[in-house]
Write an enzyme that holds these catalytic residues in place. Structure first.
Site, short mmCIF file in Angstrom:
data_model
loop_
_atom_site.label_atom_id
_atom_site.label_comp_id
_atom_site.label_asym_id
_atom_site.label_seq_id
_atom_site.Cartn_x
_atom_site.Cartn_y
_atom_site.Cartn_z
N LYS A 7 0.68 -1.27 0.05
CA LYS A 7 0.07 -0.10 0.07
C LYS A 7 0.65 1.34 0.08
O LYS A 7 2.09 1.25 0.27
CB LYS A 7 -0.79 0.11 1.27
CG LYS A 7 -1.97 -1.22 1.43
CD LYS A 7 -2.71 -1.37 0.03
CE LYS A 7 -4.08 -2.35 0.17
NZ LYS A 7 -3.45 -3.63 0.17
C1 LIG Z 1 -4.89 -4.76 1.20
C2 LIG Z 1 -6.59 -4.89 0.95
C3 LIG Z 1 -7.06 -5.55 2.01
C4 LIG Z 1 -6.47 -6.30 3.39
O1 LIG Z 1 -5.34 -5.48 3.95
P1 LIG Z 1 -4.24 -6.20 4.85
O2 LIG Z 1 -3.61 -5.07 5.61
O3 LIG Z 1 -3.43 -6.93 3.66
O4 LIG Z 1 -4.91 -7.20 5.73
C5 LIG Z 1 -8.50 -5.37 2.09
N1 LIG Z 1 -9.13 -5.03 1.02
C6 LIG Z 1 -8.45 -4.41 -0.02
C7 LIG Z 1 -9.39 -3.85 -0.98
C8 LIG Z 1 -7.18 -4.41 0.06
O5 LIG Z 1 -6.41 -3.77 -0.99
#
Ligand SMILES: *Cc1c(COP(=O)(O)O)cnc(C)c1O
Length: 392
Positions: free
Chosen positions: A190
């Site tokens: 992210k």
């Molecule tokens: C990255 C992501 C998640 C999960 O987040 P984590 O921190 O990896 O648990 C959930 N929903 C979406 C749309 C994502 O891109």
């Protein structure tokens, strides 16, 4: 014969240090507090509360944890229905399935992977309790206000999966502040990272007190620490959703550098957009449209290929040139787990994004020479006999 994984000279993502991450981790160790809810966690909460104007933020060990907390807070009963797009990550749905809810998948729009809001009304039933919005690539869906109105009219909860949406806005309002609850992610891939991490954002104050309890294993520890409870005791269900101070320290350094990180992503994103526009104009592929009233956060740079065969050939061609570009979600309504539970409706747009979408490497220290190489490789692909056969 070697069994080792291939090494990509240009990875899809590369973790980076924005500046003070290691210094803050050292400080956390020196302060003698590495478990959760310490000084660095407090700073991360304050950052969200001040910068985005949210009522309360709680740092979690992952975005998945934040979604699971949201599902717990809604007090869903087995058989309750939750509507969400099929084109999303498993955690969006899994959080609600863990509560016994039945997930009703809706299709994406024709031009963007986000939920097609006009498909939601026909899916409402007496058991519908919530709608989950996923801001794909940090962009809200077309018809955000219309969908919020629909939810209000039917007294439904709105949860934002804002995992990809930090810093993005719609009409000047930060994403993650439109629903009753929102979940952000600080996964390695992210914009802002803690390795693993997440943030539950509470916009509806009625959830505040209970959220703190669920966060701290069902105890009133946070209220007790503030002197608001006479005894520290078990008062509700919960789990260990909070993040370690090690993660919070790393995250705090990244949050402090957020303007630099975002500016860099924007620069990289705009380079791709400019360099690839002439090729897109030939009809080789499409780029995801930008919503005019939305402030983008430069999370994803994606191409939409004409069909799956060409998409797979492009990925293979880039891989041959040591560039790791990747597809994205396989639609959840077709997954081995949920397929048999889905009501059988075809969701053709979600299926098309699964077949045609390509994400290009986009990370803080992607070098100009690397990015140039990626663009040149894409042009070269469309000049090979395979690509040319599809250029009208
Ligand atoms: C990255 C992501 C998640 C999960 O987040 P984590 O921190 O990896 O648990 C959930 N929903 C979406 C749309 C994502 O891109």
């Amino acid at each position: 014969m070697s069994l080792s994984l291939p090494h990509y000279s240009i990875p899809f993502n590369r973790p980076f240090l924005a500046g003070l991450e290691l210094e803050y981790i050292r400080q956390a160790v020196a302060a003698g507090k590495l478990s959760g809810n310490g000084e660095f966690t407090r700073r991360c909460h304050q950052f969200f509360e001040h910068r985005y104007g949210v009522a309360k933020a709680l740092l979690t060990a992952s975005g998945t944890d934040a979604l699971e907390m949201a599902a717990l807070l809604l007090n869903l009963q087995p058989g309750d229905e939750v509507i969400m797009p099929s084109y999303t990550f498993t955690s969006t749905a899994n959080a609600f399935v863990l509560r016994g809810a039945h997930v009703i998948f809706a299709d994406s729009g024709p031009d963007h992977p986000n939920l097609d809001w006009q498909q939601v009304a026909p899916l409402l039933s007496a058991r519908t309790k919530a709608i989950v919005l996923v801001h794909y690539g940090g962009q809200p869906l077309v018809g955000l206000y219309e969908l919020l109105d629909l939810a209000r009219k039917h007294s439904l909860w709105v949860i934002e999966d804002a995992a990809q949406a930090i810093e993005a806005q719609y009409e000047g309002q930060p994403l993650g502040t439109f629903g009753h609850l929102a979940a952000f992610s600080f996964h390695e891939t992210k914009n802002i990272s803690a390795g693993e991490g997440g943030m539950l954002v509470i916009n509806d104050p009625s959830f505040m007190a209970r959220a703190e309890i669920l966060w701290e294993k069902g105890t009133n520890r946070a209220a007790f620490a503030r002197g608001e409870a006479a005894r520290y005791e078990w008062v509700d269900i919960g789990s260990s959703f909070l993040a370690s101070e090690l993660n919070a320290a790393y995250l705090w350094a990244q949050l402090q550098a957020i303007d630099i990180i975002q500016a860099r992503r924007r620069q990289l994103w705009e380079y791709y957009a400019k360099a690839l526009a002439p090729l897109a104009a030939t009809g080789a592929f499409r780029l995801l449209p930008q919503l005019p009233a939305a402030q983008p956060n430069w999370h994803i740079f994606a191409l939409l290929c004409r069909h799956e065969t060409e998409r797979d050939a492009l990925l293979a061609y880039l891989r041959k040139h040591q560039i790791l570009a990747v597809f994205h979600y396989l639609p959840l309504h077709l997954s081995p787990f949920y397929g048999p539970r889905h009501d059988g409706r075809a969701l053709p747009h979600a299926e098309r994004y699964a077949q045609t979408l390509v994400r290009l490497p986009l990370f803080h220290d992607l070098q100009p020479a690397e990015q140039n190489l990626i663009v040149r490789a894409i042009y070269a692909f469309y000049q090979t006999s395979f690509g040319l056969a599809f250029v009208e």
